[in-house]
Scaffold this motif. Structure first.
Motif, PDB file in Angstrom:
ATOM      1  N   SER A  90      54.486  51.523  42.942  1.00  0.00           N
ATOM      2  CA  SER A  90      55.222  50.649  42.019  1.00  0.00           C
ATOM      3  C   SER A  90      54.300  49.574  41.446  1.00  0.00           C
ATOM      4  N   ALA A  91      53.438  48.996  42.302  1.00  0.00           N
ATOM      5  CA  ALA A  91      52.494  47.975  41.834  1.00  0.00           C
ATOM      6  C   ALA A  91      51.529  48.560  40.815  1.00  0.00           C
ATOM      7  N   GLY A  92      51.085  49.806  41.051  1.00  0.00           N
ATOM      8  CA  GLY A  92      50.208  50.464  40.090  1.00  0.00           C
ATOM      9  C   GLY A  92      50.879  50.676  38.748  1.00  0.00           C
ATOM     10  N   VAL A  93      52.152  51.069  38.780  1.00  0.00           N
ATOM     11  CA  VAL A  93      52.907  51.267  37.531  1.00  0.00           C
ATOM     12  C   VAL A  93      53.121  49.934  36.815  1.00  0.00           C
ATOM     13  N   ILE A  94      53.491  48.888  37.555  1.00  0.00           N
ATOM     14  CA  ILE A  94      53.689  47.561  36.978  1.00  0.00           C
ATOM     15  C   ILE A  94      52.397  47.082  36.319  1.00  0.00           C
ATOM     16  N   GLY A  95      51.270  47.273  37.019  1.00  0.00           N
ATOM     17  CA  GLY A  95      49.984  46.886  36.458  1.00  0.00           C
ATOM     18  C   GLY A  95      49.673  47.625  35.170  1.00  0.00           C
ATOM     19  N   LYS A  96      50.004  48.910  35.145  1.00  0.00           N
ATOM     20  CA  LYS A  96      49.754  49.725  33.947  1.00  0.00           C
ATOM     21  C   LYS A  96      50.611  49.272  32.778  1.00  0.00           C
ATOM     22  N   TRP A  97      51.862  48.929  33.061  1.00  0.00           N
ATOM     23  CA  TRP A  97      52.782  48.530  31.990  1.00  0.00           C
ATOM     24  C   TRP A  97      52.504  47.125  31.454  1.00  0.00           C
ATOM     25  N   PHE A  98      52.199  46.199  32.347  1.00  0.00           N
ATOM     26  CA  PHE A  98      52.169  44.788  31.940  1.00  0.00           C
ATOM     27  C   PHE A  98      50.795  44.117  32.076  1.00  0.00           C
ATOM     28  N   GLY A  99      49.823  44.829  32.633  1.00  0.00           N
ATOM     29  CA  GLY A  99      48.522  44.209  32.877  1.00  0.00           C
ATOM     30  C   GLY A  99      47.479  44.575  31.836  1.00  0.00           C
ATOM     31  N   ASN A 100      46.245  44.237  32.160  1.00  0.00           N
ATOM     32  CA  ASN A 100      45.102  44.541  31.300  1.00  0.00           C
ATOM     33  C   ASN A 100      43.927  44.895  32.204  1.00  0.00           C
ATOM     34  N   SER A 101      43.603  46.169  32.273  1.00  0.00           N
ATOM     35  CA  SER A 101      42.592  46.635  33.217  1.00  0.00           C
ATOM     36  C   SER A 101      41.188  46.142  32.884  1.00  0.00           C
ATOM     37  N   LYS A 102      41.003  45.576  31.675  1.00  0.00           N
ATOM     38  CA  LYS A 102      39.667  45.088  31.293  1.00  0.00           C
ATOM     39  C   LYS A 102      39.281  43.821  32.046  1.00  0.00           C
ATOM     40  N   HIS A 103      40.278  43.117  32.595  1.00  0.00           N
ATOM     41  CA  HIS A 103      39.997  41.843  33.264  1.00  0.00           C
ATOM     42  C   HIS A 103      40.270  41.999  34.761  1.00  0.00           C
ATOM     43  N   SER A 104      39.336  42.624  35.465  1.00  0.00           N
ATOM     44  CA  SER A 104      39.495  42.892  36.889  1.00  0.00           C
ATOM     45  C   SER A 104      39.393  41.611  37.715  1.00  0.00           C
ATOM     46  N   THR A 105      40.065  41.628  38.851  1.00  0.00           N
ATOM     47  CA  THR A 105      39.949  40.504  39.785  1.00  0.00           C
ATOM     48  C   THR A 105      38.516  40.361  40.297  1.00  0.00           C
ATOM     49  N   GLU A 106      37.772  41.451  40.255  1.00  0.00           N
ATOM     50  CA  GLU A 106      36.401  41.415  40.779  1.00  0.00           C
ATOM     51  C   GLU A 106      35.393  40.942  39.736  1.00  0.00           C
ATOM     52  N   ASP A 107      35.858  40.663  38.529  1.00  0.00           N
ATOM     53  CA  ASP A 107      34.977  40.173  37.459  1.00  0.00           C
ATOM     54  C   ASP A 107      35.345  38.750  37.048  1.00  0.00           C
ATOM     55  N   LEU A 108      35.824  37.963  37.999  1.00  0.00           N
ATOM     56  CA  LEU A 108      36.190  36.581  37.685  1.00  0.00           C
ATOM     57  C   LEU A 108      34.969  35.817  37.198  1.00  0.00           C
ATOM     58  N   ASN A 109      35.162  35.050  36.127  1.00  0.00           N
ATOM     59  CA  ASN A 109      34.050  34.279  35.559  1.00  0.00           C
ATOM     60  C   ASN A 109      33.803  33.034  36.406  1.00  0.00           C
ATOM     61  N   ILE A 110      32.771  33.103  37.213  1.00  0.00           N
ATOM     62  CA  ILE A 110      32.419  31.988  38.085  1.00  0.00           C
ATOM     63  C   ILE A 110      31.131  31.353  37.592  1.00  0.00           C
ATOM     64  N   PRO A 111      31.114  30.026  37.331  1.00  0.00           N
ATOM     65  CA  PRO A 111      29.891  29.359  36.878  1.00  0.00           C
ATOM     66  C   PRO A 111      28.734  29.613  37.834  1.00  0.00           C
ATOM     67  N   LYS A 112      27.511  29.585  37.280  1.00  0.00           N
ATOM     68  CA  LYS A 112      26.329  29.871  38.099  1.00  0.00           C
ATOM     69  C   LYS A 112      26.223  28.949  39.307  1.00  0.00           C
ATOM     70  N   SER A 113      26.619  27.700  39.131  1.00  0.00           N
ATOM     71  CA  SER A 113      26.528  26.741  40.238  1.00  0.00           C
ATOM     72  C   SER A 113      27.469  27.105  41.387  1.00  0.00           C
ATOM     73  N   PHE A 114      28.487  27.937  41.082  1.00  0.00           N
ATOM     74  CA  PHE A 114      29.413  28.396  42.118  1.00  0.00           C
ATOM     75  C   PHE A 114      29.236  29.889  42.386  1.00  0.00           C
ATOM     76  N   GLY A 115      28.047  30.382  42.085  1.00  0.00           N
ATOM     77  CA  GLY A 115      27.779  31.810  42.247  1.00  0.00           C
ATOM     78  C   GLY A 115      27.942  32.300  43.674  1.00  0.00           C
ATOM     79  N   PHE A 116      27.769  31.386  44.644  1.00  0.00           N
ATOM     80  CA  PHE A 116      27.927  31.777  46.052  1.00  0.00           C
ATOM     81  C   PHE A 116      29.342  32.258  46.359  1.00  0.00           C
TER      82      PHE A 116
END
Length: 452
Positions: free
Chosen positions: A193-219
């Protein structure tokens, strides 16, 4: 007979032993050298024990979390916990549960062998739990004899545990990047169900694993660091809400509440790191070994493994899914208080494992938005469906706990509702369920042949 039954239950409910036996059989069928067979079997059992050990560390870290939460809100109610409710149920339904599980395993192997749904469910404790709720509901529904309960309960369980990995597999391909393993957990209906909800209402281009973190917080890109920091903040806030005096008197044995919070956060993080190591060990051994099973006994089959197997693919989604799920669970609890229903207190363990997995599934199809919405929807199922399943549990409805995951709740509610029609209606329903699975398999196979 009793000794053999106990041996079977002991093996089947210990995933490390069960999966290592599967690895052993697979390696033998591939006619590997004796040294390779011994090495692969030992590494599989050790890898699974590492994974289970990591899960145990996580559970130890989460144990005071639940008490702190209930104390801070001064709330009493029913806490969904599979382990707790099964421990109570097995005292009355132990023999039926074990025999239903045995029949269910046989049915799972047969369906995997002769249909297109080639998934062998290898999470032993989940098999036992789903067998337990099936026994409870069928007996509470006054199915006439133990023989019918065991036979048709086993058919129902075996069919369910074949189908639920199949509905999550399209999403598992996205998560893992291959088609080698399946999800063998009892939250599969919620994850799909979560996969279907994500497909219907989400955007796969913006993954949780690609969060924009400033270089100073790269750790913070290091999951060990980010999990430790987040959990430290969570425990500190919860300690403040609970009261330092209460924490130090009842939970930390006199240790400073601040130090206690740091240790719990560190313990949680350590458990997560151990789980990831166990996952790497298991996948390195079980997938190649399983080829022997797939080639000889159940061609093209896939092992359906426990939920932590996917945690390493999206560590950020794990945290996002957990916290989203838990927050929605809290809001649902307040809703129940307002509606004056039975109060379902959010179970930390259920919301962690199922919420995290739902977040990963939602992220796979819908990115960050999918992770949040998918885990939120799954949390609504975990929060509200127990209200419908409680009346179906016979004497267990008076327990302070109930079943937690969607694959107990949804089939339990359906089977319980059907059971009100009596034994004949229940048996006909189970046979129709199997017939539907066989028909769907046949139709999909014909479509595949036409495409080819």
């Amino acid at each position: 007979m009793k000794g053999l039954l106990n041996l079977f239950v002991s093996i089947a409910t210990q995933p490390a032993i069960l999966v290592s036996l599967i690895a052993l059989i697979g390696l033998v069928l591939q006619k590997k050298k004796l040294t390779d067979i011994i090495s692969g079997t030992i590494k599989t059992v050790v890898g699974f024990l590492v994974l289970i050990g990591g899960a145990g560390i996580l559970l130890d870290a989460l144990a005071p979390f639940s008490e702190m939460f209930q104390t801070a809100l001064n709330t009493q109610g029913v806490v969904p916990s599979n382990e707790a409710v099964v421990a109570v149920a097995l005292k009355e339904y132990g023999s039926q549960t074990a025999l239903i599980m045995l029949v269910g395993m046989i049915v799972n192997v047969l369906l995997a062998r002769f249909t297109r749904f080639k998934y062998l469910f290898l999470t032993g404790q989940a098999m036992m739990y789903i067998s337990c709720i099936t026994a409870v509901i069928l007996i509470s529904a006054k199915v006439e004899s133990d023989l019918l309960v065991i036979l048709f309960g086993g058919i129902f369980v075996g069919t369910l545990l074949t189908v639920t990995p199949a509905i999550t597999q399209p999403f598992m391909k996205k998560i893992t990047g291959n088609n080698k393993v399946a999800m063998g957990h009892t939250g599969n209906i919620g994850y799909a169900s979560a996969g279907v909800i994500g497909k219907w209402f989400g955007n796969s281009k913006h993954s949780t694993e690609d969060l924009n973190i400033p270089k100073s917080f790269g750790f913070l890109r290091d999951s060990t660091v980010s999990i430790m920091l987040v959990m430290t903040v969570v425990y500190l806030v919860l300690s403040i809400a609970t009261g330092f005096d209460y924490v130090e008197k009842h939970l930390s044995n006199g240790t400073s509440a601040i130090v206690f919070s740091l240790i719990q956060a560190g313990t949680f993080t350590a458990g997560f790191v151990v789980i990831l190591q166990g996952v790497r060990m298991v996948l390195a051994e079980i997938v190649p070994a399983f080829q022997g099973i797939a080639q000889k006994l159940v061609p093209n089959s896939k092992p359906a493994l426990d939920v932590p197997i996917i945690f390493s693919y999206a560590p950020n989604a794990v945290l996002i899914g957990f916290f989203t799920s838990f927050i929605v669970g809290i809001l649902s609890m307040f809703g129940m208080i307002a509606l004056k229903t039975t109060i379902i207190i959010p179970g930390v363990v259920g919301h962690f494992f199922c919420g995290a997995a739902a977040g990963i599934y939602g992220n796979a199809t819908g990115g960050r938005r999918g992770a949040i919405l998918g885990s939120a929807f799954n949390s609504l199922l975990l929060s509200w469906l127990p209200l419908a399943v409680l009346p179906l549990l016979g004497s267990l409805k008076m327990s302070a706990s109930t079943f937690a995951d969607t694959d107990y709740l949804v089939p339990g509610i359906v089977l319980g509702a059907v059971g009100k029609g009596g034994s004949v209606v229940t048996i006909v329903f189970i046979l129709l369920f199997v017939a539907t699975v066989l028909l769907v398999s046949h139709v999909l196979n014909k479509k595949e042949v036409k495409k080819a």
